[in-house]
Design a protein around this motif. Structure first.
Motif, PDB file in Angstrom:
ATOM      1  N   GLY A  40       0.788  -1.222   0.000  1.00 38.42           N
ATOM      2  CA  GLY A  40       0.000   0.000   0.000  1.00 38.42           C
ATOM      3  C   GLY A  40       0.820   1.271   0.000  1.00 38.42           C
ATOM      4  N   GLY A  41       2.142   1.134   0.157  1.00 46.46           N
ATOM      5  CA  GLY A  41       3.010   2.290   0.094  1.00 46.46           C
ATOM      6  C   GLY A  41       3.501   2.536  -1.324  1.00 46.46           C
ATOM      7  N   GLU A  58      14.227   5.448   4.758  1.00 49.13           N
ATOM      8  CA  GLU A  58      15.015   6.466   4.068  1.00 49.13           C
ATOM      9  C   GLU A  58      14.304   7.810   4.015  1.00 49.13           C
ATOM     10  OE1 GLU A  58      12.936   4.290   0.647  1.00 49.13           O
ATOM     11  OE2 GLU A  58      13.163   4.166   2.816  1.00 49.13           O
ATOM     12  N   ALA A  59      13.025   7.867   4.431  1.00 51.49           N
ATOM     13  CA  ALA A  59      12.252   9.108   4.342  1.00 51.49           C
ATOM     14  C   ALA A  59      11.373   9.295   5.565  1.00 51.49           C
ATOM     15  CB  ALA A  59      11.395   9.091   3.073  1.00 51.49           C
ATOM     16  N   THR A  60      11.881   8.890   6.724  1.00 52.83           N
ATOM     17  CA  THR A  60      11.018   8.798   7.900  1.00 52.83           C
ATOM     18  C   THR A  60      11.043  10.031   8.808  1.00 52.83           C
ATOM     19  OG1 THR A  60      10.374   7.217   9.631  1.00 52.83           O
ATOM     20  CG2 THR A  60      12.702   7.776   9.476  1.00 52.83           C
ATOM     21  N   ALA A  61      11.838  11.034   8.474  1.00 49.36           N
ATOM     22  CA  ALA A  61      11.913  12.229   9.324  1.00 49.36           C
ATOM     23  C   ALA A  61      10.524  12.812   9.565  1.00 49.36           C
ATOM     24  CB  ALA A  61      12.799  13.289   8.679  1.00 49.36           C
ATOM     25  N   GLY A  62      10.233  13.068  10.840  1.00 47.68           N
ATOM     26  CA  GLY A  62       8.948  13.636  11.199  1.00 47.68           C
ATOM     27  C   GLY A  62       7.807  12.641  11.214  1.00 47.68           C
ATOM     28  N   ARG A  63       8.111  11.371  10.979  1.00 48.71           N
ATOM     29  CA  ARG A  63       7.096  10.323  10.943  1.00 48.71           C
ATOM     30  C   ARG A  63       7.544   9.161  11.828  1.00 48.71           C
ATOM     31  NH1 ARG A  63       5.189  14.181   9.177  1.00 48.71           N
ATOM     32  NH2 ARG A  63       4.245  14.553   7.131  1.00 48.71           N
ATOM     33  N   SER A  68       9.116   0.278   5.736  1.00 45.11           N
ATOM     34  CA  SER A  68       8.495   0.613   4.464  1.00 45.11           C
ATOM     35  C   SER A  68       7.002   0.867   4.704  1.00 45.11           C
ATOM     36  CB  SER A  68       8.697  -0.532   3.455  1.00 45.11           C
ATOM     37  OG  SER A  68       8.105  -1.726   3.944  1.00 45.11           O
ATOM     38  N   GLY A  69       6.307   1.248   3.626  1.00 42.49           N
ATOM     39  CA  GLY A  69       4.860   1.399   3.729  1.00 42.49           C
ATOM     40  C   GLY A  69       4.324   2.809   3.601  1.00 42.49           C
ATOM     41  N   GLU A  74       2.666  10.974   2.246  1.00 41.99           N
ATOM     42  CA  GLU A  74       2.914  10.919   3.684  1.00 41.99           C
ATOM     43  C   GLU A  74       4.303  11.415   4.070  1.00 41.99           C
ATOM     44  OE1 GLU A  74       0.403   7.290   5.573  1.00 41.99           O
ATOM     45  OE2 GLU A  74       1.890   6.698   4.077  1.00 41.99           O
ATOM     46  N   ILE A  75       5.230  11.481   3.136  1.00 45.06           N
ATOM     47  CA  ILE A  75       6.581  11.915   3.482  1.00 45.06           C
ATOM     48  C   ILE A  75       6.682  13.433   3.379  1.00 45.06           C
ATOM     49  CG2 ILE A  75       7.566   9.726   2.741  1.00 45.06           C
ATOM     50  CD1 ILE A  75       8.592  11.154   0.224  1.00 45.06           C
TER      51      ILE A  75
END
Length: 370
Positions: A40-41, A58-63, A68-69, A74-75
């Motif tokens: 779903g990502g 690799e794109a999780t800042a602030g989350r 994955s997903g 959302e990023i």
């Protein structure tokens, strides 16, 4: 401008349409593109059909941190938009950031494929002309060097990005031809003459044939074990360059290895210098001074919240000349948000002069900021 805090290791996640719209037309059918994955990502597809892994660490800042997903929506836009990246940095008191690429890193695994060169040059043009155009004094691009396409192509691309304002260049950790080969001397000389540093990143770029690379996302625990191991990954490439005389032949050449921290450096220095003294009677070293003298002169590292490393600065002042602070935005170990808190805790008790060098002074000198 005044630089108080500089992150020497941030990352870009290139815009989802960059390669489908800006690659030369003959390559656009092969262009990496964002597609919906089975979980779903959204993730990058290299064949237009399948997604190996969707967006996550690799794109999780602030989350919330997850492997994955994430969907693209959302990023944070700071992943792919220069103005938004600057706003995120300003929010946490970071005055400038050095920017490593993401998607086109695959190009270094394609050897001398012309498509690989097109991927790198498309990124290089975009990062200067678009992303860093938001503020070239605060966003420091790392253009990718086509190390597998022959010396003439390599030197031509170096000259091209220098004309675009490059303050540093990015090379892979695993080139097809080892960096200890004198083949690289014309490139080392050109980079040194230009006064820009080489930048590598842990074990990134080229083909890593180690077991852990093959099983990174397949065997539970190997991925996180790899995270730990990669903090020590600078030892091999940097030691080889030092001991084979690269910096003796090119005394103005500088290299920074990103995201390796520096708590290991005192023992590394001791072992290099001890081995030099013990073995110089027969080893025919191509240099005469202690290997550790290259640190802070030719060799640098970027560091996160390495409390042991910061504490050791009190015992070994040379460490303050080697290290450049970084926050690793937007990855899973990033010091964003709450950057000021991480800095305060990590640098508690560190001499103010040493602290200033690590937080910004060394980066200002290395990347020729003004």
């Amino acid at each position: 401008m005044q630089y108080n805090v500089i992150s020497a290791d941030n990352h870009i996640l290139e815009p989802r349409d960059l390669f489908t719209t800006r690659l030369p037309k003959e390559y656009r059918d092969r262009a990496p593109r964002v597609m919906r994955g089975e979980d779903g990502g959204d993730g990058w597809s290299w064949d237009g059909k399948t997604v190996d892994r969707t967006l996550g660490i690799e794109a999780t800042a602030g989350r919330a941190v997850k492997i994955s997903g994430y969907t693209w929506d959302e990023i944070l836009p700071g992943n792919y938009d220069g103005a938004a990246h600057l706003a995120d940095m300003q929010q946490e008191g970071v005055d400038a950031a050095v920017l490593f690429p993401s998607v086109p890193l695959m190009a270094w695994s394609m050897h001398d494929d012309p498509y690989a060169l097109a991927l790198m040059q498309t990124f290089n043009d975009w990062v200067f002309d678009d992303f860093c155009a938001a503020d070239p004094k605060r966003l420091i691009a790392l253009p990718m060097m086509p190390v597998h396409h022959g010396m003439d192509v390599l030197l031509a691309e170096l000259d091209r990005v220098l004309k675009k304002g490059a303050r540093a260049v990015h090379i892979p950790v695993f080139p097809d031809k080892p960096y200890i080969d004198t083949y690289w001397d014309p490139f080392w000389a050109a980079v040194a003459d230009a006064g820009v540093p080489l930048c590598i990143h842990r074990t990134s770029g080229g083909i890593d044939t180690s077991t852990k690379a093959n099983f990174q996302f397949k065997v539970p625990g190997v991925n996180v074990a790899g995270t730990v191991i990669r903090f020590f990954s600078g030892v091999e490439p940097l030691t080889l360059m030092i001991f084979t005389g690269v910096f003796t032949r090119h005394p103005k050449l500088k290299i920074m290895d990103a995201e390796v921290n520096f708590g290991w450096i005192p023992y590394w220095k001791q072992q290099m210098d001890q081995s030099f003294e013990q073995q110089k009677g027969w080893a025919k070293f191509p240099f005469e001074t202690k290997p550790s003298e290259t640190l802070g002169k030719n060799v640098f590292v970027s560091v996160l919240d390495d409390k042991i490393g910061f504490d050791l600065v009190k015992l070994d002042p040379q460490m303050a000349d080697v290290a450049l602070f970084s926050i690793d935005y937007p990855h899973s170990v990033c010091l964003w948000p709450n950057t000021a808190k991480y800095i305060e805790e990590s640098t508690a008790g560190v001499d103010p002069v040493a602290k200033q060098k690590i937080l910004s002074g060394n980066a200002v000198k290395l990347f020729n900021l003004d």
